[in-house]
Enzyme design. Structure first.
Site, PDB file in Angstrom:
ATOM      1  N   GLU A   2      44.143  39.290  44.359  1.00  7.11           N
ATOM      2  CA  GLU A   2      44.058  38.824  42.968  1.00  7.11           C
ATOM      3  C   GLU A   2      44.372  37.337  42.898  1.00  7.11           C
ATOM      4  OE1 GLU A   2      46.765  39.140  38.956  1.00  7.11           O
ATOM      5  OE2 GLU A   2      46.612  40.936  40.204  1.00  7.11           O
ATOM      6  N   LYS A  12      50.275  47.561  34.498  1.00 10.56           N
ATOM      7  CA  LYS A  12      51.121  46.628  35.235  1.00 10.56           C
ATOM      8  C   LYS A  12      52.503  46.593  34.578  1.00 10.56           C
ATOM      9  CE  LYS A  12      51.459  41.617  36.035  1.00 10.56           C
ATOM     10  NZ  LYS A  12      50.707  40.342  35.986  1.00 10.56           N
TER      11      LYS A  12
END
Length: 210
Positions: free
Chosen positions: A43, A130
């Site tokens: 990411e 998350k």
């Protein structure tokens, strides 16, 4: 890769490398080190200069799955996917960004902190939640949240390191994201990419697969 395939793969590999820095070349070289160390789910936050180009470059390589982080606008979501992102991460719950991910055919992982936010993200269509920032309770917080909400897929990022990784997974975390504990600011500044590669190997050896 459709969202469900990504979720299954992430659940198997259990770890992602998340990079935030202020120089495009450093970001490229640091992520290369993480890949050499074994990371395949990567990411780049959109705060990194040239983030879209980095996503495009790495996404062309076999075996790597690229995501975009700090996605705050639907236009960013669209551009990230155009450049090869297969999952979108945000620091907050934004139903418009979650919906955009669904329309674009990629997974959404919004930032959540409370059970209410986690459930809201889930109901809005986010496949993953998350955990950001990490609460003071640490791994036990994940276990407490999953008690009444076992359908959640919680992914802690902030505060996760090679020493406590197994504690998070044993508490029920679906997978983990490694940020500064993988990409040490000192190593980035000194361009000590060998240290990042070695740390990546240690992290993945500790995390393993279920």
């Amino acid at each position: 890769m459709n969202p469900q395939d990504f979720v299954e793969t992430f659940g198997q590999r259990r770890a992602s490398a998340i990079l935030r820095c202020d120089d495009q070349q450093t970001a490229n070289d640091a992520m290369e080190a993480a890949v050499r160390g074994g990371f395949t789910i990567l990411e780049f936050t959109l705060t990194v200069p040239g983030a879209y180009e980095l996503i495009a470059d790495f996404s062309r390589r076999d075996g790597l799955i690229l995501g975009a982080g700090t996605v705050l606008e639907t236009s960013q979501a669209e551009r990230a996917v155009e450049h090869g992102a297969q999952f979108l991460v945000s620091p907050v719950v934004d139903p418009e960004v979650i919906a955009a991910a669904g329309n674009l055919g990629v997974a959404a992982m919004p930032g959540t902190h409370t059970p209410t936010e986690m459930n809201a993200a889930h109901r809005a269509g986010a496949q993953l939640q998350k955990l950001f920032p990490t609460p003071g309770l640490g791994p036990s917080y994940v276990k407490a949240c999953l008690g009444p909400l076992p359908f959640l897929r919680i992914v802690p990022t902030n505060g996760v390191d090679e020493e406590n990784a197994l504690e998070w997974l044993e508490a029920g975390a679906f997978a983990l994201g490694f940020v500064a504990t993988l990409f040490s600011p000192q190593d980035l500044q000194r361009r000590n990419f060998d240290a990042i590669e070695e740390r990546a190997r240690r992290i993945l050896a500790r995390v393993g697969e279920p």
